[in-house]
Design a protein around this motif. Structure first.
Motif, PDB file in Angstrom:
ATOM      1  N   GLY A 174       0.835  -1.199   0.000  1.00  0.00           N
ATOM      2  CA  GLY A 174       0.000   0.000   0.000  1.00  0.00           C
ATOM      3  C   GLY A 174       0.867   1.246   0.000  1.00  0.00           C
ATOM      4  O   GLY A 174       2.065   1.192   0.302  1.00  0.00           O
ATOM      5  N   ALA A 175       0.268   2.371  -0.344  1.00  0.00           N
ATOM      6  CA  ALA A 175       0.995   3.648  -0.330  1.00  0.00           C
ATOM      7  C   ALA A 175       0.022   4.778  -0.056  1.00  0.00           C
ATOM      8  O   ALA A 175      -1.118   4.756  -0.524  1.00  0.00           O
ATOM      9  N   GLU A 176       0.466   5.748   0.727  1.00  0.00           N
ATOM     10  CA  GLU A 176      -0.328   6.941   1.008  1.00  0.00           C
ATOM     11  C   GLU A 176       0.492   8.191   0.701  1.00  0.00           C
ATOM     12  O   GLU A 176       1.679   8.243   1.021  1.00  0.00           O
ATOM     13  N   MET A 177      -0.166   9.152   0.073  1.00  0.00           N
ATOM     14  CA  MET A 177       0.449  10.451  -0.170  1.00  0.00           C
ATOM     15  C   MET A 177      -0.172  11.452   0.794  1.00  0.00           C
ATOM     16  O   MET A 177      -1.386  11.640   0.817  1.00  0.00           O
ATOM     17  N   TRP A 178       0.676  12.076   1.620  1.00  0.00           N
ATOM     18  CA  TRP A 178       0.212  13.047   2.610  1.00  0.00           C
ATOM     19  C   TRP A 178       0.629  14.454   2.229  1.00  0.00           C
ATOM     20  O   TRP A 178       1.736  14.680   1.735  1.00  0.00           O
TER      21      TRP A 178
END
Length: 244
Positions: A174-178
């Motif tokens: 998974g990956a999240e951009m903040w």
């Protein structure tokens, strides 16, 4: 250094199930000064899933020599650089992260707030101080559509009743951009075995004769290529390119 923090962020990492949240691609394409963090584990799981609990087996093997996080971050960096994006290396104090994690875990279950908010604020604050306007966090994840696969990356051999089964290599990432300044989540992506996986051509019976260590050594190059493929998909699906 970020490993202790990001693997315990509530509801965003290991328990992430959706593939991609709504992304404003015109906005994401204009993002810059992006910090890249990969916290994949230095181990691969080798799992056999049979028709009964007696035929289910699971092993792990150390893959520290693969440098999967380096492979991932370098590939993401290369992809973003080709798109004209500037990336930032965010350095954090591992001792502070561990201390804040331990403090969070000491809170009673009755605590209703975000027990990890101290950790979250530290990481985002440091990222901001070091010039990152956005931070992309890449990590192991789970997916309801693939309940048998373990988070991260590894090998799985399923033997449904009446079938020999085939050994596959896979990723569950998974990956999240903040948004660092606004403390907002801008994009979330999940890479599944359907997206980045490969068939080894071995049956479960054949695979069972190979140790987890030999399995990892035999398919190191293919798994490395799989991690790189996942990196490309993350950049694409986060909205940086129109390719899906």
């Amino acid at each position: 250094m970020l490993k202790y923090f990001f693997l315990i962020l509530p509801s965003l990492l290991l328990l992430t199930n959706c593939s991609t949240i709504s992304v404003d691609e015109s906005k994401v394409k204009n993002l810059n000064n992006i910090g890249i963090v990969s916290v994949l584990d230095d181990k691969a799981t080798l799992k056999y899933q049979g028709t009964t609990v007696f035929t289910n087996k699971e092993y792990t093997t150390n893959t520290a020599s693969w440098d999967v996080n380096k492979v991932m971050t370098e590939k993401v960096n290369a992809e973003l650089s080709q798109l004209g994006k500037k990336t930032v290396a965010v350095q954090l104090d591992a001792r502070k992260i561990q201390s804040a994690k331990e403090d969070a875990l000491r809170l009673k279950n009755l605590y209703l707030g975000n027990r990890y908010q101290v950790l979250q604020q530290y990481v985002l604050s440091e990222a901001e101080k070091q010039g990152a306007e956005h931070i992309l966090v890449i990590h192991p994840t789970l997916n309801d559509n693939f309940p048998v696969h373990k988070a991260g990356y590894g090998f799985l051999c399923q033997s449904p009743m009446g079938k020999k089964g085939d050994l596959e290599g896979y990723t569950m990432i998974g990956a999240e951009m903040w948004n660092v300044k606004q403390r907002e989540l801008e994009a979330r992506v999940t890479i599944s075995p359907e997206d980045a996986g490969f068939k080894t051509g071995k049956t479960c019976a054949e695979a069972s004769k190979i140790s987890a260590e030999k399995m990892a050594a035999q398919y190191k190059e293919q798994m490395t290529a799989l991690i790189q493929k996942a990196a490309t998909l993350i950049v694409n699906r986060a909205g940086f390119t129109q390719t899906k």
